[in-house]
Structures are given as C-alpha cells and as structure tokens.
Design a protein around this motif. Structure first.
Motif, short mmCIF file in Angstrom:
data_model
loop_
_atom_site.label_atom_id
_atom_site.label_comp_id
_atom_site.label_asym_id
_atom_site.label_seq_id
_atom_site.Cartn_x
_atom_site.Cartn_y
_atom_site.Cartn_z
N ALA A 125 0.82 -1.22 0.00
CA ALA A 125 0.00 0.00 0.00
C ALA A 125 0.85 1.26 0.00
O ALA A 125 0.51 2.25 -0.69
N TYR A 126 1.96 1.28 0.75
CA TYR A 126 2.79 2.48 0.80
C TYR A 126 3.49 2.73 -0.54
O TYR A 126 3.61 3.87 -0.99
N ALA A 127 3.94 1.66 -1.17
CA ALA A 127 4.58 1.81 -2.48
C ALA A 127 3.60 2.32 -3.52
O ALA A 127 3.95 3.10 -4.41
N GLU A 128 2.36 1.88 -3.39
CA GLU A 128 1.33 2.36 -4.32
C GLU A 128 1.05 3.85 -4.12
O GLU A 128 0.50 4.50 -5.01
N LYS A 129 1.43 4.38 -2.96
CA LYS A 129 1.25 5.81 -2.68
C LYS A 129 2.52 6.62 -2.94
O LYS A 129 2.58 7.80 -2.61
N GLY A 130 3.55 5.96 -3.48
CA GLY A 130 4.74 6.71 -3.88
C GLY A 130 5.96 6.56 -3.00
O GLY A 130 6.96 7.25 -3.20
N PHE A 131 5.93 5.64 -2.03
CA PHE A 131 7.06 5.43 -1.14
C PHE A 131 7.77 4.11 -1.46
O PHE A 131 7.16 3.16 -1.94
N ILE A 132 9.06 4.06 -1.16
CA ILE A 132 9.76 2.78 -1.06
C ILE A 132 9.65 2.37 0.40
O ILE A 132 10.15 3.07 1.28
N SER A 133 8.97 1.28 0.68
CA SER A 133 8.67 0.95 2.07
C SER A 133 9.33 -0.35 2.50
O SER A 133 9.54 -1.26 1.69
N THR B 189 8.22 18.57 21.52
CA THR B 189 8.28 20.03 21.37
C THR B 189 8.41 20.43 19.89
O THR B 189 8.29 21.61 19.57
N ALA B 190 8.65 19.47 19.01
CA ALA B 190 8.74 19.74 17.58
C ALA B 190 7.34 20.02 17.02
O ALA B 190 6.34 19.75 17.69
N PRO B 191 7.25 20.56 15.80
CA PRO B 191 5.93 20.78 15.19
C PRO B 191 5.13 19.48 15.18
O PRO B 191 5.65 18.42 14.82
N LYS B 192 3.86 19.57 15.56
CA LYS B 192 3.07 18.34 15.69
C LYS B 192 1.60 18.66 15.52
O LYS B 192 1.14 19.78 15.75
N GLU B 193 0.86 17.64 15.12
CA GLU B 193 -0.59 17.72 15.11
C GLU B 193 -1.14 16.35 15.49
O GLU B 193 -0.48 15.33 15.28
N ILE B 194 -2.33 16.36 16.06
CA ILE B 194 -2.90 15.11 16.53
C ILE B 194 -4.37 15.03 16.15
O ILE B 194 -5.09 16.03 16.17
N VAL B 195 -4.78 13.82 15.79
CA VAL B 195 -6.18 13.52 15.54
C VAL B 195 -6.66 12.62 16.68
O VAL B 195 -6.15 11.52 16.85
N ILE B 196 -7.60 13.14 17.45
CA ILE B 196 -8.21 12.36 18.53
C ILE B 196 -9.60 11.92 18.09
O ILE B 196 -10.44 12.75 17.76
N THR B 197 -9.81 10.62 18.06
CA THR B 197 -11.16 10.08 17.84
C THR B 197 -11.51 9.36 19.14
O THR B 197 -11.14 8.19 19.32
N TRP C 53 -7.54 0.64 17.92
CA TRP C 53 -7.68 0.59 16.47
C TRP C 53 -7.94 2.02 15.99
O TRP C 53 -8.13 2.91 16.81
N ARG C 54 -7.95 2.19 14.69
CA ARG C 54 -8.19 3.53 14.16
C ARG C 54 -9.11 3.45 12.95
O ARG C 54 -9.23 2.42 12.29
N PHE C 55 -9.76 4.55 12.67
CA PHE C 55 -10.67 4.63 11.54
C PHE C 55 -9.89 4.81 10.24
O PHE C 55 -8.80 5.39 10.21
N GLY C 56 -10.50 4.35 9.14
CA GLY C 56 -9.91 4.55 7.83
C GLY C 56 -9.71 6.01 7.50
O GLY C 56 -8.74 6.38 6.83
N GLU C 57 -10.61 6.84 7.99
CA GLU C 57 -10.48 8.28 7.74
C GLU C 57 -9.18 8.84 8.34
O GLU C 57 -8.54 9.71 7.76
N ASP D 150 -6.41 7.08 8.87
CA ASP D 150 -5.33 6.58 8.00
C ASP D 150 -5.18 7.47 6.77
O ASP D 150 -4.06 7.81 6.36
N ASP D 151 -6.31 7.84 6.21
CA ASP D 151 -6.27 8.70 5.01
C ASP D 151 -5.63 10.05 5.33
O ASP D 151 -4.84 10.59 4.53
N GLN D 152 -5.98 10.62 6.50
CA GLN D 152 -5.39 11.90 6.90
C GLN D 152 -3.88 11.77 7.07
O GLN D 152 -3.12 12.66 6.66
N SER D 153 -3.46 10.68 7.69
CA SER D 153 -2.04 10.46 7.90
C SER D 153 -1.29 10.36 6.58
O SER D 153 -0.25 11.00 6.38
#
Length: 431
Positions: free
Chosen positions: A219-227, A397-405, A411-415, A417-420
């Motif tokens: 999946a990561y390679a399909e998104k443009g990464f060498i994983s 202390t570095a730049p950061k953002e968090i998604v809290i569900t 586990w986590r929602f597909g949404e 994963d998409d944001q990440s």
C-alpha cells in the motif's frame, strides 16, 4: 474408493454451506450507547462529567432493564460500583471529576435474555496538560550514541530476494534479511518498491506487538514510497510452522527479557534494528536522498517515535497510539503504557527494572524529536492508555498535530489513516 471421495466432497460442501448460513452478525443485537455531556469527551479540571446510557434493541429503547456500572481513574480499581434501573431504556450517571490531568473510565454492562452486553467510555480531564512520570537519565544521549556507534561496526550483510509471487503490476516486493546488534543476529522485512525506477521517499513501517510472521505490504509503495515493513524477533516469514510456534513460546513475554539490565535489555536490539533498517533504506539507489519517513501503530507507533528520537535522518513521522509510553505511571497511581509492566499484574517494580526502563521509555525519545509529526489516539484504548499516549505526545516540542477520535479503542478509523497518508505525501512532495 469412489464412494469415499464422493462422501468427502459432500462433507466439504456441507461445511461451506453451514458456514455461509452462519455468518457472524456484523452488529450487536443489543446496543449500549454511552453519550458524554461534552461531545469531545474533554473536561476542565474539577468539572463533573455525566454520561447518558441508552439500551437499544433493534434501535428502540429496552424497557425495565438494569445495568451494573463502575467508574474511577482509568485502568485502576474503581471508586464506585452500583446498579441502576433505566426508565424506558435511558439513564444517566455522574462519574465525578479529577483535580489533576488524566482520564476517568465508566464501564457498564446489562444482562438481557441471558446474554451480557458491555460498553465503556473515558472522559479526559485537561488531557493536553498530562505530564510524564518517567525520569530522563542524564546519560540518555550518550548511552544511545554509544549503542549506535557500536552497532555501526556490525556489517549490514543485507540479503535481498525478489518475490514475484507477492509483486504486482506496479510494485516489486523483496524479502530482506539484515544483520543487527551482534554478528549472526538477523531480522527480516518485506521491501516494496514502485516499478518506475524513479527516486522516491523511503518509509519504515515497524510492527505492532507480538511474535508474528510478517506479510508483504504494497500500500505504501502504491502511494509513492519505497517501504520496508519489518519484524523485530528474527522470525523469517518462510520458517516452518513448528519452529515458528517454538519461537513464539520462547518469546511470549519478550518485553520483560533482561529488563533489569539496560545494556542487554531485549528492546536494545529492537531500537537499533530501526536504525539499521534506515541504514538499508537510505542505501538504495532509488532513495530520493532527502525524505525518510517512519510510521506505525501501538508498538509500531512507539518504534516510530524512537527512530525519530535517535536517528536524525528521519524527516517526518506518523505515530498511532504508541506503546511503551510512560511505563512508570502505575508507580504513581495512574495508568501506564503497554505492556503495563509496573502494574500489579506483573510486580516488576524493582529499582533496576525501573532504571532500565528510563532508557527505553518512549516519552524520553519523544523529548528528543526535532521533526514534524502526525499523531493519533483514541480515548477508549485499554491497551495503550490515553494517559500514557498523551504523556508522550505532550513531551514532543517539535511541530506536531494530533487527531483524537475519542470513541476509538486499540484501532483507528480509515479516515484517520487517510489523513495520515495525505499529510505524509504532502510533506514529502508526492503529487
């Protein structure tokens, strides 16, 4: 002989038919809905939280039902237990408050027609003010610098084997073996590369907890990464089943191996293995020479933070509910991280073990992160408690953002994963 073959075929078809007729229900017959009076489940210190309880069958309230409930600080002994009869299937419980940052947990269960149904909810009190309990050793940096310098003397001895049976029209898959920590000590991973022969960002995907055979991830390679998706125990995914089960048995509580010795603790080779994996990824000719990404969840989320904390080649990370965070929380009468090593369950709180963990606690690596990060967690997680994961996040202390569900457990929602993935691709300039 022919009759026996027909009989075997009949039994096989009967088994398939029965399974098809007994597909597990995708929803519950009875739902217990818990609704906090704050939609984000967050509260100020000393503010009381109330939770509405609704018992529904076929989407309608269940009359004359009793519930058992208990509440108190998450993962600790409950402060109060009781029974409440719901009028028209609906009731409300005040679960109290906290005067220090943390989480309170309400557990509810109802017995209906002989079946027990359960649910729970956690309320966060000033969660972004939670501070860790673990201490940072004065020689933390020098300890890990020395460990990495010593590991650099161990040849990588990479063995890369193309796996056409796992490859796709657009992605090539390889089984990789890397030497790490000691001569003759190896771990394995599946490398996935886009087939376009163009430069790409590299992505390390460390594993969740447990002893498992890794599987290819394209999946990561399909998104443009060498994983590179790795395991940490030296388990060749092509090992025969009996040998694999023997390894699982011997490593059932691997997180506790040599916990009383910081120089030989089990996770030392694991953390160094993440650096070694990055050594390999950045040596690939298709590496774009600038973007190194790490992402994972649970133990993988922990190793994501560890890698960014000790390897400055990492540019961006995405960590989900990191394990091994603020492990000493239980020593201060609050929830710690997976695997709850200092809780009453294990009785591991010797001075040597507590001191060792200071060198391996994810919180202390979080303090060392200097690159942007995407993080995510859920409040209903009983494996990696939100108290512990927020202690790690708040230490960055570095730049950061968090998604809290808040409704998420382990586990986590597909949404999310998409944001990440969108965040990582944008950071790396992938169109």
């Amino acid at each position: 002989m022919k009759l026996l073959s027909y009989f075997s075929l009949f039994l096989g078809l009967l088994s398939i038919t029965l399974k098809a007729q007994n597909t597990p229900a995708p929803i519950k017959l009875v739902d217990i809905l818990l609704t906090a009076n704050h939609p984000d489940w967050n509260y100020k210190l000393n503010e009381e939280a109330t939770v509405k309880i609704s018992i529904l069958r076929y989407g309608s309230p269940v009359d004359n039902v009793e519930i058992e409930y208990q509440y108190g600080p998450e993962q600790l002994n409950p402060e109060k237990k009781g029974i409440l009869k719901l009028k028209n299937g609906v009731g409300e419980i005040n679960i109290g408050t906290m005067n220090t940052p943390g989480f309170r947990q309400l557990k509810v269960q109802a017995k209906i027609d002989g079946y027990v149904y359960k649910n729970e909810i956690k309320a966060g009190y000033a969660p972004f003010e939670i501070q860790p309990t673990v201490s940072l050793p004065k020689d933390f940096d020098s300890f890990w610098k020395k460990a990495i310098d010593e590991n650099n003397k161990i040849p990588m001895d990479a063995v890369v084997t193309h796996k056409p049976e796992f490859s796709t029209a657009t992605v090539d898959v390889y089984l990789v073996r890397l030497q790490n920590y000691k001569l003759g000590n190896y771990f394995y991973g599946y490398l996935s590369k886009p087939k376009d022969n163009k430069p790409h960002p590299v992505l390390l995907n460390p594993p969740g907890a447990g002893v498992k055979k890794i599987v290819p991830v394209t999946a990561y390679a399909e998104k443009g990464f060498i994983s590179l998706s790795i395991e940490i125990h030296g388990v060749n995914p092509e090992i025969n089943e009996s040998n694999f089960q023997e390894m699982r048995k011997n490593l059932s509580d691997y997180w506790a191996i040599n916990l009383n010795n910081k120089d030989n603790y089990y996770y030392k080779s694991v953390y160094l293995g993440c650096v070694r994996a990055i050594d390999f990824l950045t040596s690939l000719p298709e590496f774009d020479k600038k973007n190194v990404v790490v992402t994972g969840g649970s133990q993988g989320g922990a190793l994501t933070i560890v890698a960014a904390g000790i390897d400055k080649r990492v540019n961006y990370i995405s960590s989900f509910y990191p394990a091994l965070s603020d492990n000493s929380g239980y020593l201060y009468n609050r929830a710690g991280g997976w695997p709850s090593m200092f809780s009453d369950k294990y009785q591991n709180n010797s001075p040597e073990k507590i001191k060792t963990m200071e060198y391996y606690d994810v919180v202390n690596f979080a303090k060392k992160i200097s690159v942007p990060g995407f993080y995510s967690a859920g409040y209903n997680d009983n494996t990696c408690s939100p108290t512990s994961t927020l202690a790690a996040f708040n230490s960055v202390t570095a730049p950061k953002e968090i998604v809290i569900t808040p409704i998420s457990a382990h586990w986590r929602f597909g949404e999310t994963d998409d944001q990440s993935m969108k965040w990582l691709r944008e950071k790396c300039g992938i169109q």
